[in-house]
Design a protein around this motif. Structure first.
Motif, PDB file in Angstrom:
ATOM      1  N   ALA A  72      38.541  57.566  43.837  1.00 23.92           N
ATOM      2  CA  ALA A  72      39.233  56.320  44.136  1.00 23.92           C
ATOM      3  C   ALA A  72      40.167  56.532  45.319  1.00 23.92           C
ATOM      4  CB  ALA A  72      40.028  55.869  42.921  1.00 23.92           C
ATOM      5  N   THR A  73      40.140  55.577  46.263  1.00 20.91           N
ATOM      6  CA  THR A  73      41.048  55.650  47.405  1.00 20.91           C
ATOM      7  C   THR A  73      42.161  54.621  47.309  1.00 20.91           C
ATOM      8  OG1 THR A  73      39.628  54.201  48.698  1.00 20.91           O
ATOM      9  CG2 THR A  73      39.317  56.589  48.967  1.00 20.91           C
ATOM     10  N   HIS A  74      41.954  53.582  46.511  1.00 20.97           N
ATOM     11  CA  HIS A  74      43.026  52.626  46.255  1.00 20.97           C
ATOM     12  C   HIS A  74      42.721  51.835  44.985  1.00 20.97           C
ATOM     13  CE1 HIS A  74      40.254  50.239  48.767  1.00 20.97           C
ATOM     14  NE2 HIS A  74      40.766  49.179  48.213  1.00 20.97           N
ATOM     15  N   ALA A  75      43.684  51.011  44.583  1.00 17.94           N
ATOM     16  CA  ALA A  75      43.547  50.236  43.361  1.00 17.94           C
ATOM     17  C   ALA A  75      43.786  48.766  43.670  1.00 17.94           C
ATOM     18  CB  ALA A  75      44.541  50.726  42.319  1.00 17.94           C
ATOM     19  N   ALA A  76      43.052  47.901  42.983  1.00 16.83           N
ATOM     20  CA  ALA A  76      43.170  46.461  43.203  1.00 16.83           C
ATOM     21  C   ALA A  76      43.548  45.776  41.892  1.00 16.83           C
ATOM     22  CB  ALA A  76      41.858  45.903  43.727  1.00 16.83           C
ATOM     23  N   LEU A  77      44.602  44.987  41.929  1.00 19.43           N
ATOM     24  CA  LEU A  77      45.086  44.255  40.770  1.00 19.43           C
ATOM     25  C   LEU A  77      44.498  42.849  40.790  1.00 19.43           C
ATOM     26  CD1 LEU A  77      47.084  44.247  38.349  1.00 19.43           C
ATOM     27  CD2 LEU A  77      48.822  43.405  39.948  1.00 19.43           C
ATOM     28  N   THR A  78      43.968  42.406  39.647  1.00 17.99           N
ATOM     29  CA  THR A  78      43.408  41.058  39.569  1.00 17.99           C
ATOM     30  C   THR A  78      43.914  40.347  38.316  1.00 17.99           C
ATOM     31  OG1 THR A  78      41.433  41.871  38.427  1.00 17.99           O
ATOM     32  CG2 THR A  78      41.280  41.608  40.814  1.00 17.99           C
ATOM     33  N   LEU A  79      43.871  39.027  38.372  1.00 14.47           N
ATOM     34  CA  LEU A  79      44.245  38.169  37.257  1.00 14.47           C
ATOM     35  C   LEU A  79      42.994  37.479  36.755  1.00 14.47           C
ATOM     36  CD1 LEU A  79      46.243  36.442  35.500  1.00 14.47           C
ATOM     37  CD2 LEU A  79      46.359  34.891  37.461  1.00 14.47           C
ATOM     38  N   LYS A  80      42.800  37.496  35.440  1.00  9.91           N
ATOM     39  CA  LYS A  80      41.675  36.779  34.845  1.00  9.91           C
ATOM     40  C   LYS A  80      42.192  35.820  33.787  1.00  9.91           C
ATOM     41  CE  LYS A  80      37.909  39.991  35.527  1.00  9.91           C
ATOM     42  NZ  LYS A  80      36.786  40.677  34.899  1.00  9.91           N
ATOM     43  N   GLU A  81      41.583  34.662  33.760  1.00  5.80           N
ATOM     44  CA  GLU A  81      41.813  33.672  32.707  1.00  5.80           C
ATOM     45  C   GLU A  81      40.520  33.661  31.915  1.00  5.80           C
ATOM     46  OE1 GLU A  81      43.481  31.345  30.244  1.00  5.80           O
ATOM     47  OE2 GLU A  81      44.666  31.449  32.069  1.00  5.80           O
ATOM     48  N   GLY A  82      40.517  34.334  30.779  1.00  9.71           N
ATOM     49  CA  GLY A  82      39.260  34.547  30.056  1.00  9.71           C
ATOM     50  C   GLY A  82      38.431  35.521  30.866  1.00  9.71           C
ATOM     51  N   ASN A  83      37.219  35.132  31.235  1.00 14.18           N
ATOM     52  CA  ASN A  83      36.348  35.994  32.040  1.00 14.18           C
ATOM     53  C   ASN A  83      36.290  35.574  33.503  1.00 14.18           C
ATOM     54  OD1 ASN A  83      35.586  37.689  29.941  1.00 14.18           O
ATOM     55  ND2 ASN A  83      34.076  36.212  29.228  1.00 14.18           N
ATOM     56  N   THR A  84      37.154  34.654  33.909  1.00 21.70           N
ATOM     57  CA  THR A  84      37.120  34.092  35.248  1.00 21.70           C
ATOM     58  C   THR A  84      38.328  34.551  36.062  1.00 21.70           C
ATOM     59  OG1 THR A  84      36.084  32.127  34.314  1.00 21.70           O
ATOM     60  CG2 THR A  84      36.978  31.919  36.532  1.00 21.70           C
ATOM     61  N   MET A  85      38.091  34.942  37.324  1.00 22.10           N
ATOM     62  CA  MET A  85      39.184  35.283  38.224  1.00 22.10           C
ATOM     63  C   MET A  85      40.036  34.030  38.422  1.00 22.10           C
ATOM     64  SD  MET A  85      38.629  38.419  39.036  1.00 22.10           S
ATOM     65  CE  MET A  85      39.262  38.892  40.604  1.00 22.10           C
ATOM     66  N   ALA A  86      41.347  34.210  38.508  1.00 20.35           N
ATOM     67  CA  ALA A  86      42.234  33.053  38.599  1.00 20.35           C
ATOM     68  C   ALA A  86      43.451  33.377  39.457  1.00 20.35           C
ATOM     69  CB  ALA A  86      42.681  32.645  37.195  1.00 20.35           C
ATOM     70  N   SER A  87      44.153  32.329  39.871  1.00 20.35           N
ATOM     71  CA  SER A  87      45.443  32.495  40.523  1.00 20.35           C
ATOM     72  C   SER A  87      46.474  31.600  39.837  1.00 20.35           C
ATOM     73  CB  SER A  87      45.358  32.163  42.014  1.00 20.35           C
ATOM     74  OG  SER A  87      44.948  30.832  42.185  1.00 20.35           O
ATOM     75  N   ASN A  88      45.994  30.704  38.980  1.00 20.16           N
ATOM     76  CA  ASN A  88      46.862  29.824  38.203  1.00 20.16           C
ATOM     77  C   ASN A  88      46.560  30.030  36.725  1.00 20.16           C
ATOM     78  OD1 ASN A  88      46.723  28.740  40.842  1.00 20.16           O
ATOM     79  ND2 ASN A  88      47.448  26.777  40.080  1.00 20.16           N
ATOM     80  N   ILE A  89      47.591  29.898  35.911  1.00 23.90           N
ATOM     81  CA  ILE A  89      47.396  29.861  34.469  1.00 23.90           C
ATOM     82  C   ILE A  89      48.235  28.713  33.931  1.00 23.90           C
ATOM     83  CG2 ILE A  89      46.953  32.337  34.274  1.00 23.90           C
ATOM     84  CD1 ILE A  89      49.820  32.583  33.070  1.00 23.90           C
ATOM     85  N   SER A  90      47.996  28.336  32.706  1.00 16.60           N
ATOM     86  CA  SER A  90      48.782  27.305  32.052  1.00 16.60           C
ATOM     87  C   SER A  90      49.805  27.972  31.145  1.00 16.60           C
ATOM     88  CB  SER A  90      47.861  26.403  31.220  1.00 16.60           C
ATOM     89  OG  SER A  90      48.617  25.623  30.333  1.00 16.60           O
ATOM     90  N   VAL A  91      50.916  27.301  30.914  1.00 11.05           N
ATOM     91  CA  VAL A  91      51.903  27.806  29.968  1.00 11.05           C
ATOM     92  C   VAL A  91      51.232  28.020  28.612  1.00 11.05           C
ATOM     93  CG1 VAL A  91      53.958  27.140  28.650  1.00 11.05           C
ATOM     94  CG2 VAL A  91      53.926  26.850  31.109  1.00 11.05           C
ATOM     95  N   ASP A  92      50.219  27.204  28.303  1.00  8.49           N
ATOM     96  CA  ASP A  92      49.531  27.277  27.011  1.00  8.49           C
ATOM     97  C   ASP A  92      48.451  28.359  26.964  1.00  8.49           C
ATOM     98  OD1 ASP A  92      51.013  25.033  26.231  1.00  8.49           O
ATOM     99  OD2 ASP A  92      49.512  23.671  27.056  1.00  8.49           O
TER     100      ASP A  92
END
Length: 135
Positions: A16-36
């Protein structure tokens, strides 16, 4: 030819030469989430210099965090996000060795430092849209 045959059958782990952080909502990549949201999680992937998946450095541990717990909290061990109120926050991950020292990239000098992810937490369902069942 033997070396080619061997490497095809017994590929070596890619460093590994670097690491990448990602956000998932369920199984889908996301940039927004709901409070719920109940399925928003952070994950860290280690990649090589070509962007392909790579093996995590031996002994590396990951701790996830939120820079604004008033908007969302993040479970340090699992990366699970819990929205608190509408707003934005930066999610981050720290990669360390078991003794707490930074895990270094192959150059032996640079610490793995994944870029933070800016997350927007949207308001939850309106109170009139929430369905409640009482016994």
């Amino acid at each position: 030819r033997f070396c080619e045959w061997w490497s095809e059958r017994y590929p070596q782990p890619v460093a590994a030469t670097h690491a990448a952080l990602t956000l998932k909502e369920g199984n889908t990549m996301a940039s927004n989430i709901s409070v719920d949201s109940t399925t928003a999680t952070l994950s860290l992937a280690f990649v090589d210099d070509k962007g392909d998946a790579a093996t995590a450095p031996a002994g590396a541990t990951v701790a996830y965090a939120s820079d604004d717990a008033s908007v969302a909290t993040v479970d340090a061990a699992t990366g699970k996000i819990t929205g608190v109120l509408a707003g934005t926050f930066n999610a981050s991950a720290t990669v360390t060795n078991a003794d707490g020292t930074p895990t270094l990239e192959p150059d032996g000098v640079t610490a793995f430092s994944p870029a933070p992810v800016n997350v927007t937490v949207d308001p939850g369902a309106a109170a009139s849209d929430v369905f409640t069942v009482t016994p």
